[in-house]
Design a protein around this motif. Structure first.
Motif, PDB file in Angstrom:
ATOM      1  N   TRP A 116     -14.350 -34.964 -15.093  1.00 46.54           N
ATOM      2  CA  TRP A 116     -14.719 -33.744 -15.809  1.00 46.54           C
ATOM      3  C   TRP A 116     -14.452 -32.485 -14.999  1.00 46.54           C
ATOM      4  O   TRP A 116     -14.665 -31.393 -15.492  1.00 46.54           O
ATOM      5  N   GLN A 117     -14.005 -32.610 -13.778  1.00 47.02           N
ATOM      6  CA  GLN A 117     -13.780 -31.455 -12.920  1.00 47.02           C
ATOM      7  C   GLN A 117     -12.297 -31.172 -12.758  1.00 47.02           C
ATOM      8  O   GLN A 117     -11.799 -31.031 -11.648  1.00 47.02           O
ATOM      9  N   ARG A 118     -11.597 -31.082 -13.870  1.00 48.42           N
ATOM     10  CA  ARG A 118     -10.161 -30.843 -13.833  1.00 48.42           C
ATOM     11  C   ARG A 118      -9.824 -29.607 -14.659  1.00 48.42           C
ATOM     12  O   ARG A 118     -10.448 -29.355 -15.675  1.00 48.42           O
ATOM     13  N   PRO A 119      -8.788 -28.858 -14.241  1.00 48.36           N
ATOM     14  CA  PRO A 119      -8.318 -27.757 -15.089  1.00 48.36           C
ATOM     15  C   PRO A 119      -7.573 -28.319 -16.310  1.00 48.36           C
ATOM     16  O   PRO A 119      -7.214 -29.495 -16.348  1.00 48.36           O
ATOM     17  N   TRP A 120      -7.318 -27.479 -17.287  1.00 53.30           N
ATOM     18  CA  TRP A 120      -6.769 -27.926 -18.567  1.00 53.30           C
ATOM     19  C   TRP A 120      -5.439 -28.649 -18.432  1.00 53.30           C
ATOM     20  O   TRP A 120      -5.136 -29.551 -19.200  1.00 53.30           O
ATOM     21  N   PHE A 121      -4.605 -28.274 -17.479  1.00 47.20           N
ATOM     22  CA  PHE A 121      -3.270 -28.850 -17.403  1.00 47.20           C
ATOM     23  C   PHE A 121      -3.256 -30.244 -16.776  1.00 47.20           C
ATOM     24  O   PHE A 121      -2.205 -30.856 -16.674  1.00 47.20           O
ATOM     25  N   TYR A 122      -4.406 -30.764 -16.395  1.00 50.31           N
ATOM     26  CA  TYR A 122      -4.477 -32.131 -15.902  1.00 50.31           C
ATOM     27  C   TYR A 122      -4.987 -33.104 -16.961  1.00 50.31           C
ATOM     28  O   TYR A 122      -5.372 -34.219 -16.651  1.00 50.31           O
ATOM     29  N   TYR A 123      -4.999 -32.697 -18.212  1.00 48.01           N
ATOM     30  CA  TYR A 123      -5.408 -33.581 -19.302  1.00 48.01           C
ATOM     31  C   TYR A 123      -4.207 -34.159 -20.045  1.00 48.01           C
ATOM     32  O   TYR A 123      -4.290 -34.505 -21.215  1.00 48.01           O
ATOM     33  N   ALA A 124      -3.083 -34.293 -19.367  1.00 50.97           N
ATOM     34  CA  ALA A 124      -1.887 -34.857 -19.987  1.00 50.97           C
ATOM     35  C   ALA A 124      -2.060 -36.343 -20.291  1.00 50.97           C
ATOM     36  O   ALA A 124      -1.469 -36.846 -21.242  1.00 50.97           O
ATOM     37  N   LEU A 125      -2.868 -37.041 -19.516  1.00 52.29           N
ATOM     38  CA  LEU A 125      -3.114 -38.456 -19.785  1.00 52.29           C
ATOM     39  C   LEU A 125      -3.745 -38.627 -21.161  1.00 52.29           C
ATOM     40  O   LEU A 125      -3.290 -39.437 -21.972  1.00 52.29           O
ATOM     41  N   GLU A 126      -4.767 -37.845 -21.436  1.00 54.24           N
ATOM     42  CA  GLU A 126      -5.452 -37.951 -22.717  1.00 54.24           C
ATOM     43  C   GLU A 126      -4.532 -37.536 -23.861  1.00 54.24           C
ATOM     44  O   GLU A 126      -4.550 -38.143 -24.933  1.00 54.24           O
ATOM     45  N   ALA A 127      -3.725 -36.492 -23.638  1.00 48.20           N
ATOM     46  CA  ALA A 127      -2.790 -36.047 -24.669  1.00 48.20           C
ATOM     47  C   ALA A 127      -1.730 -37.107 -24.943  1.00 48.20           C
ATOM     48  O   ALA A 127      -1.397 -37.384 -26.100  1.00 48.20           O
ATOM     49  N   SER A 128      -1.190 -37.712 -23.901  1.00 51.34           N
ATOM     50  CA  SER A 128      -0.189 -38.754 -24.070  1.00 51.34           C
ATOM     51  C   SER A 128      -0.765 -39.964 -24.793  1.00 51.34           C
ATOM     52  O   SER A 128      -0.146 -40.515 -25.710  1.00 51.34           O
ATOM     53  N   LEU A 129      -1.964 -40.366 -24.405  1.00 48.19           N
ATOM     54  CA  LEU A 129      -2.619 -41.493 -25.061  1.00 48.19           C
ATOM     55  C   LEU A 129      -2.923 -41.172 -26.520  1.00 48.19           C
ATOM     56  O   LEU A 129      -2.718 -42.012 -27.409  1.00 48.19           O
ATOM     57  N   GLY A 130      -3.407 -39.974 -26.782  1.00 40.90           N
ATOM     58  CA  GLY A 130      -3.698 -39.580 -28.156  1.00 40.90           C
ATOM     59  C   GLY A 130      -2.462 -39.574 -29.036  1.00 40.90           C
ATOM     60  O   GLY A 130      -2.480 -40.080 -30.164  1.00 40.90           O
ATOM     61  N   LEU A 131      -1.372 -39.018 -28.537  1.00 36.38           N
ATOM     62  CA  LEU A 131      -0.121 -38.999 -29.302  1.00 36.38           C
ATOM     63  C   LEU A 131       0.409 -40.410 -29.544  1.00 36.38           C
ATOM     64  O   LEU A 131       0.860 -40.728 -30.647  1.00 36.38           O
ATOM     65  N   ALA A 132       0.362 -41.256 -28.526  1.00 35.84           N
ATOM     66  CA  ALA A 132       0.869 -42.621 -28.667  1.00 35.84           C
ATOM     67  C   ALA A 132       0.031 -43.431 -29.655  1.00 35.84           C
ATOM     68  O   ALA A 132       0.572 -44.139 -30.511  1.00 35.84           O
ATOM     69  N   THR A 133      -1.274 -43.319 -29.559  1.00 32.08           N
ATOM     70  CA  THR A 133      -2.152 -44.064 -30.461  1.00 32.08           C
ATOM     71  C   THR A 133      -2.018 -43.554 -31.885  1.00 32.08           C
ATOM     72  O   THR A 133      -1.962 -44.339 -32.834  1.00 32.08           O
ATOM     73  N   TRP A 134      -1.939 -42.233 -32.047  1.00 37.34           N
ATOM     74  CA  TRP A 134      -1.770 -41.671 -33.378  1.00 37.34           C
ATOM     75  C   TRP A 134      -0.448 -42.113 -33.997  1.00 37.34           C
ATOM     76  O   TRP A 134      -0.394 -42.476 -35.174  1.00 37.34           O
ATOM     77  N   ALA A 135       0.639 -42.099 -33.210  1.00 37.96           N
ATOM     78  CA  ALA A 135       1.945 -42.502 -33.732  1.00 37.96           C
ATOM     79  C   ALA A 135       1.940 -43.972 -34.151  1.00 37.96           C
ATOM     80  O   ALA A 135       2.470 -44.323 -35.214  1.00 37.96           O
TER      81      ALA A 135
END
Length: 160
Positions: A116-135
């Protein structure tokens, strides 16, 4: 939720944990891929090196290390093992995140509060997982609809 939906959610959660554990070791390889020379120069000129870090992590580091394996496993699961419901997709993604953010830090002796102590640009893991799961969910839903439409118009002949 009916009993079969709970079973589907548990199956997806377990598959997600398995993908997450495997992805931890794949991430060790993809994190070592260096960006091409000059990749971040355009982002630096635009005034946002953070966007460059996010895009590289989204497409290469986590895209190949988490997104691609998650997409393949989720697509196969939604096609052959469980129904492609929103609950199944969320359970799968939760399993991957549980493994990467919960089990892996415990295994390697890292504190859990660093998630939880990360700046916004370190949330690429969650974005990649979200896009892959959604697709994977979207493609599997299209398959289910096309299979249902194909069955709807079958004509049987009465030979008697």
């Amino acid at each position: 939720m009916s009993g079969s939906r709970w079973v589907q959610a548990v199956v997806c959660l377990v598959l997600g944990v398995a993908v997450g554990i495997a992805s931890v070791f794949v991430l060790a390889r993809t994190a070592a891929i260096a960006a091409p020379q000059g990749f971040f120069a355009w982002f630096k000129q635009a005034g946002s090196i953070e966007a460059g870090v996010f895009s590289w992590d989204l497409l290469v580091t986590y895209g190949l290390g988490v997104g691609l394996p998650a997409f393949i496993v989720a697509l196969l699961a939604f096609r052959f093992v469980v129904a492609a419901t929103a609950g199944s997709a969320l359970a799968f993604a939760a399993g991957v995140l549980l493994a990467i953010h919960g089990l892996a830090p415990l295994w390697f002796g890292h504190p859990l509060d660093t998630v939880w102590q990360r700046p916004w640009f370190y949330y690429a893991l969650e974005a990649s997982l979200g896009l892959a799961t959604w697709a994977a969910w979207w493609i599997a839903r299209r398959w289910q609809r096309s299979a249902a439409n194909a069955r709807q118009f079958t004509v049987t002949r009465d030979t008697a």
